[in-house]
Design an enzyme around this catalytic site. Structure first.
Site, PDB file in Angstrom:
ATOM      1  CB  VAL A  11     -60.940 -31.326 -75.705  1.00 56.17           C
ATOM      2  CG1 VAL A  11     -59.872 -30.865 -74.706  1.00 56.17           C
ATOM      3  CG2 VAL A  11     -61.889 -30.168 -76.018  1.00 56.17           C
ATOM      4  CG  ASP A  30     -62.754 -42.840 -75.444  1.00 57.83           C
ATOM      5  OD1 ASP A  30     -63.836 -43.449 -75.250  1.00 57.83           O
ATOM      6  OD2 ASP A  30     -62.696 -41.629 -75.720  1.00 57.83           O
ATOM      7  CG  PHE A 152     -58.611 -20.788 -74.184  1.00 57.10           C
ATOM      8  CD1 PHE A 152     -59.754 -20.149 -73.727  1.00 57.10           C
ATOM      9  CD2 PHE A 152     -57.617 -21.106 -73.273  1.00 57.10           C
ATOM     10  CE1 PHE A 152     -59.888 -19.815 -72.391  1.00 57.10           C
ATOM     11  CE2 PHE A 152     -57.745 -20.771 -71.933  1.00 57.10           C
ATOM     12  CZ  PHE A 152     -58.893 -20.122 -71.492  1.00 57.10           C
ATOM     13  CG  LEU A 153     -58.290 -26.453 -78.480  1.00 55.79           C
ATOM     14  CD1 LEU A 153     -58.394 -27.975 -78.459  1.00 55.79           C
ATOM     15  CD2 LEU A 153     -56.959 -26.013 -79.071  1.00 55.79           C
ATOM     16  CD  GLU A 155     -66.311 -28.106 -82.645  1.00 60.24           C
ATOM     17  OE1 GLU A 155     -66.514 -28.979 -83.517  1.00 60.24           O
ATOM     18  OE2 GLU A 155     -67.133 -27.829 -81.762  1.00 60.24           O
ATOM     19  CG  LEU A 250     -67.021  -7.631 -84.614  1.00 61.76           C
ATOM     20  CD1 LEU A 250     -66.359  -6.315 -84.982  1.00 61.76           C
ATOM     21  CD2 LEU A 250     -67.953  -7.428 -83.418  1.00 61.76           C
ATOM     22  CB  ALA A 252     -74.757 -10.208 -88.973  1.00 67.42           C
ATOM     23  CB  CYS A 260     -67.676 -24.341 -77.089  1.00 64.41           C
ATOM     24  SG  CYS A 260     -66.409 -25.603 -77.285  1.00 64.41           S
TER      25      CYS A 260
END
Length: 431
Positions: A11, A30, A152-153, A155, A250, A252, A260
């Site tokens: 992120v 960091d 709202f990312l 991967e 949708l 399967a 997340c």
């Protein structure tokens, strides 16, 4: 405005890139010196398509810097994004230790007004805790605001989502914070929601939990499709044309994983229990997901009789394609179960790597897919990497001990695979 990003993981690095791409001066902070050194060279410490090129572009332009110096970074920047991890604890609650540390560092080193923006996914009410942590750490009572701005990312598609967001959500009680964030994001043409911090925090969890629900629903429906001899893909296509449903999520398969959905669904359920509200649907979503991988294993077991001493090729380790993220990956659970049943497991993934601990020492990690297939008595596909679909499966069949193919992502065409001589089983797509 000068922008500071605390945390340079998935992120944080993506947020730093998109703000630099929008024309702002950005610094990434960091505590991990190895990550910072790589980023200073314009290199990523994880796999995300196209992101490294854009990071490198802005590092070389001078618009994007990286540092481990907390004191200087916090003092010299006006807007500070918290983008640290919030992993699940064993009881399902989100672990906020890194968020708390970031808040306390900001409080301790701040020297003027700061706008603190929480982009990490955090439980409802965390904005209030961050305010308290900053105040408690302050050596002098400088003013500040704390806003929630969830990400709202996806991967594997983070660059696309960051540069072309489908919405921007801002949670704050401060008009000044709203104005600053609107200026920060003014280049983006998408819907905006400005709301209370708690609402913004819940929007993130509710969104991910709903998508996870769609996945588990389709996985249960696929089992019924197997019994009725109906192709679940065709059912999903018919459902997805309804604009109230849509085609996304949708598919399967083996269930959801990653950094997340598992932790966010779990945290939302834990939040509900603390407030004595039962989210029964989400309890079942998690239960279906926990056990989904066993459905394909049962199919394989029925065919082979036993996994003991059988050569099993596992194709794909990452929880989804175009990422190296193996957190909560269904393939890991699959491999663990195969090893428990004394199978001889050979693994191939083009990007992702197994964890280094002893539980996986018995797995043979292959550099080429052909090595994994050599003498295999069954193939179990766990990640839908495009290159797997493009392989010459007819000619590869000569490498196999037995041509048994168990498709955990419904990637292959069942009729074609059977037509070239494979015993093929997917999840609700065999018809």
């Amino acid at each position: 405005m000068k922008i500071l990003i605390i945390g340079t993981g998935y992120v944080g690095a993506t947020t730093a890139m998109v703000l630099a791409e929008s024309g702002w001066e950005v610094t990434g902070l960091d505590v991990d010196a190895f990550k910072i050194e790589r980023l200073r060279q314009g290199r990523l410490h994880f796999h995300e398509p196209s992101l490294e090129d854009l990071i490198s572009k802005h590092v070389h332009s001078g618009r994007l810097l990286f540092t481990t110096d907390k004191e200087t970074a916090i003092a010299e920047h006006d807007v500070i994004f918290i983008c640290v991890g919030t992993p699940s604890q064993p009881d399902g609650n989100a672990d906020l230790r890194y968020v708390q540390q970031a808040a306390e560092d900001i409080g301790y080193w701040m020297n003027d007004y700061k706008l603190v923006v929480t982009k990490s996914t955090v439980p409802v009410g965390t904005q209030e805790q961050i305010i308290a942590w900053i105040k408690a750490a302050q050596r002098k009572a400088y003013p500040f605001d704390v806003a929630s701005n969830p990400e709202f990312l996806r991967e594997g598609k983070a660059v696309e989502d960051a540069l072309q967001p489908d919405r921007i959500v801002i949670g704050t009680d401060s008009a000044s914070a709203t104005e600053q964030l609107q200026k920060l994001y003014e280049v983006f043409q998408c819907p905006w929601i400005v709301t209370k911090p708690r609402t913004a925090e819940l929007i993130k969890y509710a969104s991910n939990a709903f998508l996870a629900t769609k996945i588990s629903y389709m996985n249960e429906l696929a089992r019924l499709c197997d019994e009725l001899k109906i192709n679940v893909k065709e059912v999903a296509d018919g459902m997805g044309l309804d604009p109230r449903i849509g085609p996304s999520f949708l598919q399967a398969g083996l269930g959801y994983g990653g950094s997340c959905f598992p932790k966010d669904v779990s945290e939302l359920v834990m939040t509900s229990r603390k407030h004595e509200v039962n989210l029964h649907i989400l309890d079942q979503v998690m239960e279906v997901n926990r056990n989904q991988f066993t459905y394909l294993l049962d199919k394989a077991r029925s065919r082979l009789g036993s996994f003991a001493d059988k050569n099993i090729a596992v194709l794909g380790l990452a929880f989804k394609p175009n990422t190296d993220d193996i957190r909560e990956a269904p393939a890991l659970r699959m491999i663990q179960e195969l090893l428990l049943e004394q199978a001889k497991v050979k693994l191939f993934d083009p990007v992702a790597k197994l964890p280094g601990h002893a539980a996986y020492e018995a797995v043979t990690v292959c550099a080429l897919v052909e090595e994994a297939l050599q003498d295999a008595e069954a193939i179990i596909l766990c990640t839908e990497w495009t290159e797997f679909e493009q392989l010459d499966w007819e000619n590869l069949k000569v490498l196999l001990g037995q041509a048994n193919f168990f498709d955990g992502r419904n990637m292959m065409d069942a009729r074609r695979m059977r037509g070239i001589g494979y015993y093929y089983q997917g999840i609700g797509n065999d018809y």
